[in-house]
Design a protein around this motif. Structure first.
Motif, PDB file in Angstrom:
ATOM      1  N   PRO A 120      43.270   4.509 -57.784  1.00  0.00           N
ATOM      2  CA  PRO A 120      43.538   4.636 -56.348  1.00  0.00           C
ATOM      3  C   PRO A 120      44.001   3.320 -55.743  1.00  0.00           C
ATOM      4  N   ILE A 121      44.505   3.389 -54.527  1.00  0.00           N
ATOM      5  CA  ILE A 121      44.839   2.166 -53.786  1.00  0.00           C
ATOM      6  C   ILE A 121      43.546   1.417 -53.481  1.00  0.00           C
ATOM      7  N   LYS A 122      43.493   0.141 -53.858  1.00  0.00           N
ATOM      8  CA  LYS A 122      42.222  -0.591 -53.803  1.00  0.00           C
ATOM      9  C   LYS A 122      41.796  -0.916 -52.372  1.00  0.00           C
ATOM     10  N   LEU A 123      42.727  -0.903 -51.418  1.00  0.00           N
ATOM     11  CA  LEU A 123      42.392  -1.211 -50.033  1.00  0.00           C
ATOM     12  C   LEU A 123      41.930   0.055 -49.334  1.00  0.00           C
ATOM     13  N   GLU A 124      40.632   0.121 -48.991  1.00  0.00           N
ATOM     14  CA  GLU A 124      40.095   1.328 -48.370  1.00  0.00           C
ATOM     15  C   GLU A 124      40.534   1.428 -46.916  1.00  0.00           C
TER      16      GLU A 124
ATOM     17  N   ASN B  33      44.402  -8.092 -40.310  1.00  0.00           N
ATOM     18  CA  ASN B  33      44.459  -7.144 -41.424  1.00  0.00           C
ATOM     19  C   ASN B  33      45.783  -6.385 -41.484  1.00  0.00           C
ATOM     20  N   VAL B  34      46.849  -6.976 -40.973  1.00  0.00           N
ATOM     21  CA  VAL B  34      48.179  -6.394 -41.085  1.00  0.00           C
ATOM     22  C   VAL B  34      48.922  -7.140 -42.182  1.00  0.00           C
ATOM     23  N   ILE B  35      49.339  -6.409 -43.222  1.00  0.00           N
ATOM     24  CA  ILE B  35      49.995  -7.016 -44.384  1.00  0.00           C
ATOM     25  C   ILE B  35      51.478  -6.673 -44.356  1.00  0.00           C
ATOM     26  N   GLY B  36      52.313  -7.680 -44.363  1.00  0.00           N
ATOM     27  CA  GLY B  36      53.759  -7.470 -44.384  1.00  0.00           C
ATOM     28  C   GLY B  36      54.305  -7.577 -45.794  1.00  0.00           C
ATOM     29  N   VAL B  37      55.187  -6.662 -46.180  1.00  0.00           N
ATOM     30  CA  VAL B  37      55.812  -6.685 -47.510  1.00  0.00           C
ATOM     31  C   VAL B  37      57.318  -6.556 -47.335  1.00  0.00           C
ATOM     32  N   SER B  38      58.046  -7.189 -48.248  1.00  0.00           N
ATOM     33  CA  SER B  38      59.509  -7.145 -48.171  1.00  0.00           C
ATOM     34  C   SER B  38      60.133  -6.374 -49.320  1.00  0.00           C
ATOM     35  N   SER B  39      59.348  -6.069 -50.367  1.00  0.00           N
ATOM     36  CA  SER B  39      59.888  -5.331 -51.506  1.00  0.00           C
ATOM     37  C   SER B  39      58.785  -4.496 -52.144  1.00  0.00           C
ATOM     38  N   LEU B  40      59.189  -3.533 -52.963  1.00  0.00           N
ATOM     39  CA  LEU B  40      58.231  -2.694 -53.664  1.00  0.00           C
ATOM     40  C   LEU B  40      57.375  -3.502 -54.624  1.00  0.00           C
ATOM     41  N   ARG B  41      58.000  -4.440 -55.333  1.00  0.00           N
ATOM     42  CA  ARG B  41      57.258  -5.237 -56.316  1.00  0.00           C
ATOM     43  C   ARG B  41      56.182  -6.080 -55.635  1.00  0.00           C
ATOM     44  N   GLU B  42      56.527  -6.658 -54.483  1.00  0.00           N
ATOM     45  CA  GLU B  42      55.538  -7.444 -53.740  1.00  0.00           C
ATOM     46  C   GLU B  42      54.412  -6.554 -53.236  1.00  0.00           C
TER      47      GLU B  42
ATOM     48  N   LEU C 174      53.215  -3.830 -54.636  1.00  0.00           N
ATOM     49  CA  LEU C 174      52.324  -3.440 -55.736  1.00  0.00           C
ATOM     50  C   LEU C 174      51.287  -4.507 -56.017  1.00  0.00           C
ATOM     51  N   LYS C 175      51.662  -5.779 -55.912  1.00  0.00           N
ATOM     52  CA  LYS C 175      50.729  -6.868 -56.185  1.00  0.00           C
ATOM     53  C   LYS C 175      49.604  -6.906 -55.155  1.00  0.00           C
ATOM     54  N   LYS C 176      49.886  -6.474 -53.932  1.00  0.00           N
ATOM     55  CA  LYS C 176      48.883  -6.540 -52.875  1.00  0.00           C
ATOM     56  C   LYS C 176      48.034  -5.281 -52.761  1.00  0.00           C
ATOM     57  N   VAL C 177      48.503  -4.188 -53.361  1.00  0.00           N
ATOM     58  CA  VAL C 177      47.839  -2.891 -53.185  1.00  0.00           C
ATOM     59  C   VAL C 177      47.005  -2.512 -54.401  1.00  0.00           C
ATOM     60  N   PHE C 178      47.508  -2.780 -55.624  1.00  0.00           N
ATOM     61  CA  PHE C 178      46.812  -2.338 -56.834  1.00  0.00           C
ATOM     62  C   PHE C 178      46.179  -3.523 -57.556  1.00  0.00           C
TER      63      PHE C 178
END
Length: 450
Positions: A381-385, A435-444, A446-450
């Protein structure tokens, strides 16, 4: 003097032909031509009254849009603030979805608070309507009911009763005696709609018209029907589910793509003021293949759960099934995940479902759908609840900004969400929140979510 002429009319698009054809050249439909009698009128001298001459727009006095409050907030929302006087509104949906129930509730509210309402039914008797009104507690002395399909007699009833609101259920059952074709044909629907529009505009009476839909879910009858009316509403949902969604397709007096959410109960349709809470009522935030996304329907932010299931298959053609998500959008997201992240889906069946029966429009849910698919493939699952995800995915794997992102984050905060994953370009307006996380790409991401 009039002269009769036989023509063949396509029942899908209204194309006319002097002879029968198997395939319509206009809409490419097969076996849709029906023979009808057409009356040709010879040209006569035209007289123009002084009230209908062209005049400068500077000299025209704009009229205020007076509205009736239907006392149903979700219906007022999709109508743009209430029922406009002199408007012509078309409502369609699958059989048994709740169209007649909603209109009878509306008729009861308006007759109770404003004055006479005329409910014209071509499908049910007066006794059947009374039985439903008893169940809905919509019994008022100013609510008049008649079972009639002749448009000329209906016009006489309107002049005699002098209602402030009229409901026609349905347009496919009406007929004009001078036209030889059967009720529901293109000629009858077109002519009866013209008569109803004239009645609405000349008498300043709002009309609600019920229309049937085809097996494909499209509005039955000629497309001219949608162009003539002021507002087009569509009822979505499954008869086996309790939730119903009323969507605005066209609105000359308000925002399009607005939605109203209802729950079908024994006592009628009950409005849902906070649909996000209903759609997320049984959500498990630590479940693989699940993600909560934020979307905007008209002016309303809505949070829903998207579930994905990816399983291995030995079939040469793996299945791609999506409910609530466009299949073309799902194919695009799968192609980007395979190309940019090297995640294979060519040997897997893919199933995607939007919980609650909502249909996603736009690109707000791209990132959430992608993360749900990856979560199902990896089995984690996504690790961020309690995380809300919003963002559009580009073909190069970048996460693109979306509109109304701040409104979606505010909605998530109200519902108790703790983390928010949004496009990096949307951070400028939302950096005041924690607690707002900004991402610019799919690869980035994935590193923050899983």
């Amino acid at each position: 003097m009039a002269k009769n002429k036989t023509v063949f009319i396509c029942q899908e698009c209204g194309y006319e032909s002097p002879k029968w054809m198997g395939k319509c050249p206009e809409c490419n439909s097969w076996n849709t031509f029906i023979e009808e009698q057409k009356t040709l009128e010879f040209k006569r001298a035209v007289t123009i009254s002084d009230k209908h001459i062209p005049q400068s727009i500077v000299n025209i006095v704009s009229s205020k849009q007076e509205r009736y409050d239907t006392k149903i907030n979700e219906l007022n929302r999709v109508l743009g603030g209430g029922l406009v006087k002199g408007s012509l509104t078309l409502i369609s949906g699958d059989p048994g979805i709740g169209k007649s129930t909603l209109l009878l509730q509306t008729a009861g509210n308006i007759s109770k608070n404003y004055g006479k309402v005329l409910y014209v039914s071509g499908e049910e008797s007066e006794q059947q309507i009374k039985m439903r009104a008893d169940r809905l507690n919509a019994i008022y002395k100013d609510l008049f009911v008649v079972s009639e399909t002749n448009i000329d007699i209906i016009e006489k009833h309107v002049k005699d009763v002098k209602p402030i609101f009229v409901i026609i259920d349905s347009i496919q059952t009406l007929y004009k005696p001078v036209i030889t074709s059967a009720p529901g044909s293109v000629s009858q629907v077109r002519e009866c709609s013209n008569e109803l529009m004239r009645l609405a505009k000349t008498n300043n009476i709002p009309f609600f018209i019920v229309a049937h839909v085809t097996k494909q879910g499209e509005l039955a009858g000629p497309r001219v029907l949608e162009h003539m009316v002021d507002t087009v509403l569509y009822f979505e949902g499954e008869r086996t589910q309790e939730f119903r969604i009323l969507r605005t397709i066209k609105n000359r007096f308000g925002t399009t793509s607005e939605i109203g959410v209802f729950e079908m109960r024994e006592e009628g349709l009950i409005e849902i003021s906070n649909p996000s809470q209903v759609f997320l009522e049984e959500t498990n935030y630590l479940k693989e293949g699940s993600a909560v996304i934020g979307i905007v329907e008209g002016t309303r932010p809505v949070l829903v759960e998207v579930q994905a299931l990816v399983g291995h298959t030995n079939a040469p053609m793996p299945r791609r099934t999506s409910i609530g998500v466009e299949s073309s959008r799902l194919s695009l997201i799968l192609a980007v995940l395979e190309k940019k992240l090297n995640i294979p889906f060519y040997s897997s069946d893919v199933y995607v479902n939007v919980v609650g029966g909502l249909n996603l429009n736009g690109t707000y849910g791209d990132l959430g759908i992608a993360l749900a698919l990856i979560s199902s493939v990896k089995g984690i699952p996504i690790k961020l609840e309690k995380t809300m995800i919003v963002g559009e995915i580009g073909l190069t794997g970048e996460v693109r900004p979306v509109a109304f992102c701040e409104k979606l984050v505010n909605e998530g905060i109200k519902l108790g969400f703790e983390k928010f994953i949004i496009p990096n370009n949307n951070l400028g307006k939302i950096n005041k929140y924690e607690n707002v996380i900004g991402v610019s790409s799919l690869r980035e991401c994935l590193k923050k979510v899983f």
